[in-house]
Design a protein around this motif. Structure first.
Motif, PDB file in Angstrom:
ATOM      1  N   UNK A   1      35.594 104.979 -22.296  1.00  0.00           N
ATOM      2  CA  UNK A   1      35.714 103.528 -22.139  1.00  0.00           C
ATOM      3  C   UNK A   1      37.105 103.140 -21.639  1.00  0.00           C
ATOM      4  N   UNK A   2      38.160 103.745 -22.183  1.00  0.00           N
ATOM      5  CA  UNK A   2      39.512 103.416 -21.738  1.00  0.00           C
ATOM      6  C   UNK A   2      39.753 103.898 -20.310  1.00  0.00           C
ATOM      7  N   UNK A   3      39.153 105.046 -19.940  1.00  0.00           N
ATOM      8  CA  UNK A   3      39.281 105.512 -18.564  1.00  0.00           C
ATOM      9  C   UNK A   3      38.616 104.573 -17.582  1.00  0.00           C
ATOM     10  N   UNK A   4      37.425 104.080 -17.927  1.00  0.00           N
ATOM     11  CA  UNK A   4      36.744 103.129 -17.052  1.00  0.00           C
ATOM     12  C   UNK A   4      37.524 101.814 -16.974  1.00  0.00           C
ATOM     13  N   UNK A   5      38.045 101.351 -18.106  1.00  0.00           N
ATOM     14  CA  UNK A   5      38.825 100.100 -18.112  1.00  0.00           C
ATOM     15  C   UNK A   5      40.083 100.234 -17.271  1.00  0.00           C
ATOM     16  N   UNK A   6      40.630 101.452 -17.189  1.00  0.00           N
ATOM     17  CA  UNK A   6      41.863 101.650 -16.425  1.00  0.00           C
ATOM     18  C   UNK A   6      41.655 101.513 -14.925  1.00  0.00           C
ATOM     19  N   UNK A   7      40.417 101.631 -14.442  1.00  0.00           N
ATOM     20  CA  UNK A   7      40.177 101.596 -12.995  1.00  0.00           C
ATOM     21  C   UNK A   7      40.577 100.256 -12.391  1.00  0.00           C
ATOM     22  N   UNK A   8      40.018  99.111 -12.845  1.00  0.00           N
ATOM     23  CA  UNK A   8      40.463  97.840 -12.252  1.00  0.00           C
ATOM     24  C   UNK A   8      41.926  97.541 -12.530  1.00  0.00           C
ATOM     25  N   UNK A   9      42.440  97.984 -13.683  1.00  0.00           N
ATOM     26  CA  UNK A   9      43.853  97.753 -13.984  1.00  0.00           C
ATOM     27  C   UNK A   9      44.759  98.529 -13.027  1.00  0.00           C
ATOM     28  N   UNK A  10      44.374  99.758 -12.702  1.00  0.00           N
ATOM     29  CA  UNK A  10      45.190 100.543 -11.780  1.00  0.00           C
ATOM     30  C   UNK A  10      45.232  99.890 -10.401  1.00  0.00           C
ATOM     31  N   UNK A  11      44.091  99.426  -9.918  1.00  0.00           N
ATOM     32  CA  UNK A  11      44.092  98.795  -8.602  1.00  0.00           C
ATOM     33  C   UNK A  11      44.857  97.464  -8.615  1.00  0.00           C
ATOM     34  N   UNK A  12      44.774  96.723  -9.707  1.00  0.00           N
ATOM     35  CA  UNK A  12      45.559  95.489  -9.804  1.00  0.00           C
ATOM     36  C   UNK A  12      47.055  95.806  -9.818  1.00  0.00           C
ATOM     37  N   UNK A  13      47.435  96.841 -10.541  1.00  0.00           N
ATOM     38  CA  UNK A  13      48.834  97.256 -10.591  1.00  0.00           C
ATOM     39  C   UNK A  13      49.322  97.689  -9.213  1.00  0.00           C
ATOM     40  N   UNK A  14      48.523  98.497  -8.523  1.00  0.00           N
ATOM     41  CA  UNK A  14      48.923  98.953  -7.192  1.00  0.00           C
ATOM     42  C   UNK A  14      49.054  97.772  -6.227  1.00  0.00           C
ATOM     43  N   UNK A  15      48.182  96.782  -6.378  1.00  0.00           N
ATOM     44  CA  UNK A  15      48.270  95.630  -5.483  1.00  0.00           C
ATOM     45  C   UNK A  15      49.574  94.863  -5.684  1.00  0.00           C
ATOM     46  N   UNK A  16      50.039  94.775  -6.920  1.00  0.00           N
ATOM     47  CA  UNK A  16      51.276  94.025  -7.166  1.00  0.00           C
ATOM     48  C   UNK A  16      52.516  94.756  -6.667  1.00  0.00           C
ATOM     49  N   UNK A  17      52.463  96.089  -6.569  1.00  0.00           N
ATOM     50  CA  UNK A  17      53.690  96.847  -6.264  1.00  0.00           C
ATOM     51  C   UNK A  17      53.679  97.512  -4.902  1.00  0.00           C
ATOM     52  N   UNK A  18      52.555  97.488  -4.174  1.00  0.00           N
ATOM     53  CA  UNK A  18      52.529  98.265  -2.934  1.00  0.00           C
ATOM     54  C   UNK A  18      53.544  97.801  -1.879  1.00  0.00           C
TER      55      UNK A  18
END
Length: 381
Positions: A76-93
């Motif tokens: 569950x935490x791995x699946x939840x991390x997917x949208x969070x990772x992409x949101x994080x990458x969008x803020x810092x790319x």
């Protein structure tokens, strides 16, 4: 741009809204928590599945739901991390376009940690998601590689946090109305982004966690397994056809038990022994789990009949002709637990071939891959 002098070609400039350190820090808190839970439960799962020799006899068999909870949290935490990772990458790319590329040793360490961290994160989430669907389009063994890259990710994350700690500490709580605070007109956009990320996490969690948290099973829309779907109302990962055990004859089958006093039993003789009942979950590494009512003979009774000394391990050999989990060793804590059964019945019915007919292992607090089906032999170790 091709006609401009090389020095005059402009690099992308991001002055905008939401590509700021505070937004990245806010999302990073959530992502860090998800990664931490996923890492800790993943390490636990690995050592439960593949314990070193010194740990094998010390793994606890209680609570019976322990592995179900920890592995459910891992997926569950791995699946939840997917949208969070992409949101994080969008803020810092936009920082990929910072020039000069390296401004010193500290900046070089920061960029190195980010490169390894992003690559390891994408690899772990991608391979982990495919593992939940049991699809392996790569040439390497999933478990050892996934475990090794988890430690690489953890190291890169620690390095990244150490290098960025001054900024993280400064943006963790914005107390100053100066550079740490967003302009008033940007506040609604930031809140919308964070709300959107939270909604995405909630959506993927609610529509997948029902595969292990059965009160939400009716909302289990995106997970590859449903806890109620399968032979005799339970899912299966490996069918009798895949294991080539669908034609096992009840009359010809024998359970062989080796030890100081070896013996063999027919299925009728096994059914005539004192029977036990247990309500136990099957919890698979792919994240799904479901409880069921099992009936059969206690493993410790079978080992005692073979003259096994106290605190003996047992090796279980399946009738499968091949497979990574065809042979399983069970530590003393599991072997001596009265809830560990050589199961003959599931929910009051004879085991179906896909659930391990004529006999299978069911033990508390144990991964589903080690709940061996189609048992043909027990060996006292």
């Amino acid at each position: 741009m091709s006609r401009l002098p090389r020095a005059a070609v402009p690099w992308p400039r991001f002055t905008g809204r939401l590509h700021d350190p505070r937004t990245a820090t806010a999302i990073g808190r959530w992502l860090g928590l998800a990664v931490l839970v996923c890492f800790l439960t993943g390490v636990l799962s690995h050592y439960v599945q593949r314990p070193p020799d010194w740990l094998a006899d010390r793994l606890p068999s209680r609570p019976v739901w322990g592995y179900r909870v920890t592995q459910g949290l891992h997926v569950a935490s791995g699946i939840a991390a997917v949208p969070l990772l992409f949101a994080k990458l969008w803020t810092v790319y936009p920082r990929l376009f910072v020039r000069p590329a390296l401004r010193g040793v500290r900046h070089a360490l920061e960029r190195l940690s980010v490169a390894v961290l992003v690559a390891a994160s994408l690899f772990q989430l991608f391979t982990g998601l495919l593992n939940t669907a049991q699809w392996y389009p790569w040439p390497f063994s999933f478990v050892p590689v996934h475990f090794a890259v988890a430690w690489l990710l953890a190291g890169a994350l620690l390095l990244h946090v150490a290098v960025k700690w001054p900024e993280i500490r400064g943006h963790w709580r914005a107390r100053s109305p100066g550079t740490l605070a967003l302009p008033p007109e940007e506040g609604p956009d930031r809140r919308s982004l964070l709300t959107g990320a939270a909604v995405a996490v909630g959506a993927v969690t609610v529509t997948t966690i029902g595969q292990s948290f059965t009160p939400l099973k009716d909302l289990n829309l995106l997970a590859p397994r449903h806890p109620d779907h399968g032979p005799q109302g339970l899912p299966v990962n490996r069918t009798a056809a895949a294991a080539r055990t669908e034609s096992v004859s009840a009359s010809a089958w024998r359970l062989t038990v080796s030890g100081p006093r070896p013996y063999a039993l027919t299925l009728a003789e096994l059914r005539a022994l004192p029977q036990a009942e247990a309500e136990l979950p099957i919890a698979c590494v792919e994240g799904w789990s479901v409880s069921a009512h099992w009936g059969g003979v206690r493993i410790r009774d079978l080992l005692e009949r073979a003259g096994a000394p106290p605190a003996s391990r047992v090796r279980v050999v399946s009738l499968e002709r091949s497979g990574a989990y065809r042979v399983m060793e069970m530590g003393a804590e599991y072997a001596e637990d009265p809830l560990t059964l050589l199961a003959l019945r599931l929910n009051g019915q004879v085991l179906s071939p896909d659930h391990g007919f004529p006999a299978r292992i069911i033990a508390p607090n144990r991964p589903g891959v080690w709940q061996t089906k189609w048992v043909g032999r027990l060996e006292v170790l």
